[in-house]
Write an enzyme that holds these catalytic residues in place. Structure first.
Site, PDB file in Angstrom:
ATOM      1  N   GLU A 112      40.318  87.757  77.514  1.00 30.40           N
ATOM      2  CA  GLU A 112      40.183  86.370  77.083  1.00 30.40           C
ATOM      3  C   GLU A 112      41.132  85.501  77.891  1.00 30.40           C
ATOM      4  OE1 GLU A 112      38.514  83.350  75.127  1.00 30.40           O
ATOM      5  OE2 GLU A 112      37.959  85.436  74.962  1.00 30.40           O
TER       6      GLU A 112
ATOM      7  N   GLY B  22      40.551  79.038  70.124  1.00 30.24           N
ATOM      8  CA  GLY B  22      41.328  77.836  69.892  1.00 30.24           C
ATOM      9  C   GLY B  22      40.684  76.616  70.526  1.00 30.24           C
TER      10      GLY B  22
ATOM     11  N   ALA C 168      42.585  81.120  68.325  1.00 32.90           N
ATOM     12  CA  ALA C 168      43.329  81.798  69.388  1.00 32.90           C
ATOM     13  C   ALA C 168      42.489  81.866  70.645  1.00 32.90           C
ATOM     14  CB  ALA C 168      43.727  83.209  68.951  1.00 32.90           C
ATOM     15  N   CYS C 169      43.142  81.700  71.790  1.00 27.82           N
ATOM     16  CA  CYS C 169      42.506  81.809  73.101  1.00 27.82           C
ATOM     17  C   CYS C 169      41.319  80.847  73.174  1.00 27.82           C
ATOM     18  CB  CYS C 169      42.111  83.252  73.375  1.00 27.82           C
ATOM     19  SG  CYS C 169      43.428  84.438  73.151  1.00 27.82           S
ATOM     20  N   ALA C 170      40.159  81.313  73.642  1.00 27.55           N
ATOM     21  CA  ALA C 170      38.985  80.439  73.705  1.00 27.55           C
ATOM     22  C   ALA C 170      38.515  80.045  72.314  1.00 27.55           C
ATOM     23  CB  ALA C 170      37.860  81.114  74.476  1.00 27.55           C
TER      24      ALA C 170
END
Length: 571
Positions: free
Chosen positions: A22, A306, A302-304
């Site tokens: 990710e 987010g 979180a990550c993408a």
């Protein structure tokens, strides 16, 4: 600032900080092309031929340093800081010490050759890529005869370690494309000792499931938490084993917790784009809002995931529904291009075009293929370290919950892949009107809710400086926490747990108008997990304390099946 010893930007072991798929660069899956490397090597030979004095200088230094290393009278020595040479015999035994010294001399010479002037930056990067692979591959720690631990284990196990190593090598050649396994997958079972917090799926559509977790306290915050995980790894980075579960910690702290579990798409879902995932988050927010007596939702991604959560919050605000969101939390999330950080490599336009062409042709970007590509971009940590551990030393892969999660990849629809590439390549998240969903311009600056942003000081995937600038995009109250770990470790940081010993604590600084370097210089260290800080922050932006719900869902959204649900089990 005086940093505590444990807050010193750790170089983490791979069990604590795996390379996840990710990441903006993972969406490119940049793979060096060997014909290009061959041309770069040819150019280097041409440069050396035109500058024989430089070639002779390098050759002379090599001969002198090799002579000293072979006699044990000088040259680079292996150190305990290098995990390849952690065995004490590399320092104590003159034979193994000299083998390591010769290797280090050759490695330094190869790097010196690449640094010879006369090569273009592109050719130098291509050649450096090949040289680093060669250096990693020929380390004496990767070979049976030159690793002192091989002999120790051979004696202590009466030969069993050699048989185990040979078996694991043959097994990986047969069914793991020749790469060593990083984790003992047999050690974990979904719903039993990982992704095992009790709950129920209360909503399912073609793109996601919504999980509601069983409250752990009699009284709870009326405003619920909704967790949005990354689309190319499973959601249970929030619900790992035991104390590593953020879900479990939040529940024990009196929070109501819901989580989105994404479906693993196939080529049939190639047309799913960011707009579809944002719509799914908005639908999940609506369900949680209705189940929770119309209390605003504390949205966290979180990550993408987010990025998707932030886009959903902005879209809701633009539609007059900003009151559905109480606050927004973004964990290791980029809303701008990592190109803004000068030392972060990103794919060039040609590489991006090739990556996009592959996913368009197949309909999906395969998470396992991305994981393999990135393993070869960090060969020391993600390939050869496990060659030594699994084959040379004959040890079984570790039973690591983070590595288990990291290996449980999913696919990315071709359209979402293209959307994410465009966002990170062109910095569309920061540009006004640059982010569009089905032709509708989305302005992230309309988000007025308070924002909590977590980054990792050792994060090579979402650089903390870019995460910090992401935080500066928002207008509401802001809190930026810089964890001492890397990408996954920044999220999985339980209070008092075994992981926190590896990367304990975080930095904070309430002046968020500074540039990243000045913010860091003025930040103070807090030697504990950020989870309690986040829960307190959520509670301050939550609702009244109410009795914990006794049933899952409501009359409109009844339980479908027990957590962790169906989608998380899709391979």
């Amino acid at each position: 600032m005086n940093h505590p010893a444990r807050l010193s930007d750790p170089v983490e072991r791979v069990e604590r900080e795996p390379m996840t798929a990710e990441t903006p660069d993972a969406f490119v899956t940049a793979d060096a092309r060997w014909p290009d490397i061959g041309r770069a090597a040819g150019e280097l030979l041409g440069v050396l031929a035109r500058h024989p004095a430089a070639a002779l200088r390098i050759e002379g230094r090599l001969i002198a340093r090799l002579t000293l290393a072979l006699w044990g009278r000088g040259g680079p020595r292996p150190t305990f800081d290098d995990p390849r040479f952690a065995h004490p015999a590399w320092q104590a035994n003159p034979v193994f010490g000299r083998v390591a010294s010769v290797y280090l001399v050759l490695a330094d010479t190869l790097r010196e050759l690449v640094s010879v002037s006369g090569l273009s930056d592109t050719r130098r990067r291509q050649l450096s890529f090949a040289v680093e692979h060669l250096i990693a591959a020929v380390s004496p720690a990767n070979l049976f005869l030159t690793h002192p631990g091989f002999y120790d284990n051979l004696v202590s196990t009466r030969g069993r370690s050699a048989l185990v190593g040979l078996y694991q090598l043959l097994r990986d050649l047969r069914d793991n494309r020749g790469l060593p396994r990083q984790v003992d997958r047999a050690a974990f079972t979904l719903g039993v000792n990982i992704a095992a917090t009790p709950g129920a799926v209360i909503y399912r559509d073609e793109i996601c499931e919504l999980i509601q977790y069983t409250p752990h306290t009699r009284q709870v915050d009326a405003a619920p938490v909704l967790l949005v995980g990354p689309q190319i790894n499973k959601y249970y980075v929030f619900d790992l084993s035991g104390e590593d579960s953020l879900v479990r910690y939040a529940l024990a702290s009196g929070q109501q917790v819901f989580a989105i579990s994404w479906r693993n798409p196939t080529a049939a879902q190639r047309r799913w784009g960011l707009s579809d995932y944002v719509e799914a988050v908005e639908q999940a927010v609506d369900v949680v809002w209705r189940v929770s007596a119309e209390q605003p939702v504390k949205l966290a991604g979180a990550c993408a995931g987010g990025l998707t959560a932030a886009a959903a919050a902005a879209h809701l605000a633009m539609g007059g529904k900003s009151d559905r969101i109480a606050c927004l939390s973004l964990f290791v999330t980029l809303l701008e291009s990592p190109r803004s950080v000068s030392d972060v490599p990103t794919g060039d336009d040609e590489t991006i075009a090739r990556a996009l062409s592959r996913s368009t042709s197949s309909g999906v970007l395969d998470g396992a293929a991305m994981a393999r590509a990135f393993a070869w971009q960090r060969p020391d940590a993600l390939v050869w370290r496990f060659v030594a551990h699994n084959y040379v030393l004959g040890q079984t892969p570790p039973a690591s919950d983070i590595l288990y999660w990291n290996s449980d990849t999913t696919r990315l629809p071709a359209r979402l892949h293209a959307d994410l590439l465009a966002i990170y390549r062109d910095d569309r998240g920061r540009a006004a009107g640059g982010l569009t969903l089905d032709g509708e311009m989305i302005d992230l600056s309309v988000i007025e809710q308070d924002v909590f942003v977590v980054a990792g000081a050792a994060d090579h995937i979402a650089p903390w400086q870019a995460c910090y600038r992401t935080m500066q995009m928002f207008r509401g109250g802001r809190r930026f926490v810089l964890g001492a770990g890397g990408h996954a470790q920044a999220v999985v940081c339980p209070p008092g747990g075994r992981r926190v010993d590896a990367a304990r604590g975080f930095w904070i600084n309430d002046d968020h108008d500074l540039d990243p370097a000045d913010w860091r210089r003025g930040a103070r260290a807090v030697e504990q997990s950020w989870w309690p800080d986040w829960v307190e922050w959520c509670r301050a932006r939550g609702g009244p304390t109410v009795a914990a719900p006794e049933i899952f869902g409501n009359d409109d959204f009844e339980p479908i099946e027990a957590a962790p649900g169906r989608y998380v089990r899709q391979r």
